[in-house]
Design a protein around this motif. Structure first.
Motif, mmCIF file in Angstrom:
data_model
loop_
_atom_site.group_PDB
_atom_site.id
_atom_site.type_symbol
_atom_site.label_atom_id
_atom_site.label_comp_id
_atom_site.label_asym_id
_atom_site.label_seq_id
_atom_site.Cartn_x
_atom_site.Cartn_y
_atom_site.Cartn_z
ATOM 1 N N ASP A 1 -9.178 -23.826 7.835
ATOM 2 C CA ASP A 1 -7.866 -23.348 8.330
ATOM 3 C C ASP A 1 -8.137 -23.216 9.699
ATOM 4 O O ASP A 1 -7.144 -23.514 10.630
ATOM 5 N N LYS A 2 -9.077 -22.487 9.384
ATOM 6 C CA LYS A 2 -9.471 -21.523 10.971
ATOM 7 C C LYS A 2 -9.681 -22.393 12.276
ATOM 8 O O LYS A 2 -9.172 -22.454 13.063
ATOM 9 N N SER B 1 -6.406 -24.520 13.252
ATOM 10 C CA SER B 1 -5.833 -23.800 14.009
ATOM 11 C C SER B 1 -6.225 -24.125 15.303
ATOM 12 O O SER B 1 -5.476 -23.560 16.330
ATOM 13 N N LYS C 1 -5.499 -27.068 16.756
ATOM 14 C CA LYS C 1 -4.463 -26.792 17.246
ATOM 15 C C LYS C 1 -4.266 -26.440 18.686
ATOM 16 O O LYS C 1 -3.352 -26.549 19.145
ATOM 17 N N ASP C 2 -4.906 -25.282 18.353
ATOM 18 C CA ASP C 2 -4.497 -24.405 19.839
ATOM 19 C C ASP C 2 -5.195 -25.046 21.333
ATOM 20 O O ASP C 2 -4.328 -24.636 22.210
#
Lengths: 399, 399
Positions: free
Chosen positions: B14-15, B18, B21-22
């Motif tokens: 997940d990290k 994310s 995505k960032d």
């Protein structure tokens, strides 16, 4: 003359001193027992050079040829190409050299346009005698130029290979001229064997001075007059985890192929499983200053601290060009360099770069050639070969 | 068409998702706010290309010239030279290009022998307008050819630089033709600005297709159709300590200058102190297969496990050369390749190398161009620029 300097930041303790002593004894042993044969090529290759000279003077086809095509890859071409690239500018009337290395369709087609069969000597170089790229290119040359290797065109061919290799057998069977590579000289250490000596001599280069330079370096090293090589090898080995990358910055465009030769020598000799079964090696990177300095310098300084840097520079080129005393309106701030030579400009950048890297605590060494001559290049080749062997010994790998 | 594949050995948690995505949002923001201008050069440079085309068709001097000399270093020449090197073989009747980069006395003297003043257009490229190497070489050109830049020879000159730079002021003052580099396009991202577009268009290359390829890649990326770029950037960033070196193996000689462009882009953009004050960066190394594969492959496999490897290959070259069906006595063991093309031979080596590296657990990715055309090269340039930006974002450095 070549001068070597280093500013390594370390302390040489007893353990390192004793490792250096052991390495020196081991390399001496390799030389004396003939385990590795490259040390004595400076002398051993003299008769080969003389034979090639005599052949070039007497053979009718070689005499009329104006182009040498070397068909070979890796250790069979890189060193020869490096020397051709360095000295080409000095000799306008020697034979042109072309290198067919990669079976690359575009590159090959481009080079074919430059070849006139009647004027071209083809030299096939392969230590094993069956390198797939080399033999495939050779076949295409036979087909394209209807090269009657068994008959009337055999004088257009020379083979350079190990004794009794399949290429040697082929050459002997058809009576094609061949020269042999000593068995105890590895491919990447072979530039001063027949591999480089024969094509460069036939082309017209001063191979004798290169060999002299090589002999001088070997003699000096084994007489403990070039101990900096031992120290550099020790330093690189001790800090192999911290600085696994060695970047060589050559401040001369014509040394670009030389850095490729160094990358090959270094990478292939030192990238090996060591005697304890561990992955070992030092990663070589070759760059040309000042062009590459603009980008790579920042990476060296601000990037991970995993690099040592070697600066190679030449004090005097034969062709001095001075920045003219011209002041361009609005661009006057560049006038401070007017009247200085191009080489002084490059040299200044080299020194400034070196200083700023040293200031960052990065380990640096420098190699300075007073002039770009054959003797210096012979020395430089042997310097790198000795350094590679010593690093191998100290890293515990078989180079 | 270009296809991208990777076999990275990792788990995307997940990290990482994310972070990707960032990064995507950040680069989108940079594009939309115009913080970085290279994304839109595919469109923005079309009018510059058209202007250069019109100029080449109407200007009397440019029409009669047969050589373009580009005076520039680093980002001002590497990309242009890369494109010239890739497509030169296709066009026999366009203007010759020479690049004066390093103030190297030998290299410079050699190139001077090829220049005939009356047939040569000089293009001075410097973003700042006062790059010391470039302006010094420019002064020498003025002196050597008695170039009356203020008067009758001004049509032999073009300046490419930032608006209001000292070079721009110089050009405007004397009425010398100039083209501008957008302020928000960094030097090493500038190949598709006037920097590359003007000289390549005037030379006669199909710049339009290169720009089209660039636009396509940008559009696809921002429409989430090239997410592999994001993944590769994430992978390289997450494993920056374990694998700080990325080796690019291009299986085509003509891509050698392209790899130099990549090394510059990568090294200079990513080798930086990060936002936490740490030294950060990924070290780029460019090699040509199969030549360099012989040496470097062993280092990759048996040396320290600090490298990722990218393979670039071309499926079809326009000039197919087949290994002839010739069997050489004693060397018959090479006959298995007879009838295959040179490119199949190289391709086979590329695939075999890739497989053996993957088997060792080393992380590898591949880029395959179906053909070596302008559109694919435009895409490839943008691919590397986007990848560099994304790595920068994820490493926390300002590219």
């Amino acid at each position: 003359m070549i001068t070597f300097e280093n500013d390594f930041i370390w302390e040489v303790d007893d353990k390192i001193n004793s490792a250096m002593k052991d390495a020196f004894e081991k390399i001496l042993d390799e030389k004396e027992k003939g385990i590795s044969g490259y040390f004595t090529l400076g002398n051993d290759s003299l008769p080969i050079m003389e034979a090639a000279q005599a052949y070039a003077k007497t053979n009718a086809f070689v005499k009329k040829s104006d182009t040498i095509v070397v068909i070979g890859i890796g250790g069979s071409s890189l060193g020869t190409k490096a020397i051709d690239s360095i000295f080409r500018y000095k000799y306008k009337n020697i034979k042109k050299m072309l290198f067919l290395e990669n079976p690359d369709e575009i590159d090959f087609s481009e080079k074919m346009e430059k070849i006139v069969k009647e004027k071209t000597l083809f030299i096939v170089v392969s230590k094993s005698g069956s390198t797939i790229e080399t033999i495939s290119i050779f076949k295409e040359i036979i087909e394209r130029f209807s090269l009657d290797y068994a008959g009337e065109d055999k004088e257009q061919l020379i083979a350079i290979t190990d004794e009794a290799s399949v290429l040697h057998q082929f050459a002997q069977y058809y009576g094609i001229k061949s020269y042999l590579i000593p068995k105890n000289v590895g491919g990447r250490f072979s530039v001063l064997s027949a591999v480089g000596v024969v094509p460069l001599t036939i082309a017209g280069y001063d191979v004798k001075s290169i060999l002299e330079g090589a002999s001088t370096m070997v003699e000096r090293f084994f007489n403990a007059k070039e101990n900096h090589i031992l120290k550099k090898a020790a330093f690189l080995s001790v800090y192999k985890k911290q600085t696994p990358i060695n970047v060589v910055f050559s401040y001369a465009n014509c040394l670009e192929d030389f850095t490729k030769w160094y990358v090959q020598l270094w990478g292939e000799s030192l990238g090996k499983i060591d005697k304890h079964g561990n992955n070992t090696g030092l990663t070589p990177i070759g760059h040309i200053g000042s062009v590459d300095q603009h980008s790579f310098l920042q990476l060296i300084m601000q990037g991970p601290r995993d690099k040592t840097v070697t600066f190679i520079k030449v004090d005097n080129f034969e062709k001095e060009i001075k920045v003219p005393n011209i002041s361009l309106k609005f661009i006057e701030k560049t006038d401070y360099i007017n009247g200085y030579s191009f080489n002084e400009l490059i040299d200044g950048e080299c020194e400034a770069t070196k200083e700023s890297i040293i200031k960052e605590g990065i380990n640096v060494d420098g190699i300075t050639l007073d002039v770009l001559n054959e003797k210096n290049i012979g020395k430089l080749i042997l310097y790198y070969e000795l350094l590679t062997s010593l690093c191998g010994i100290m890293l515990g790998v078989n180079t």
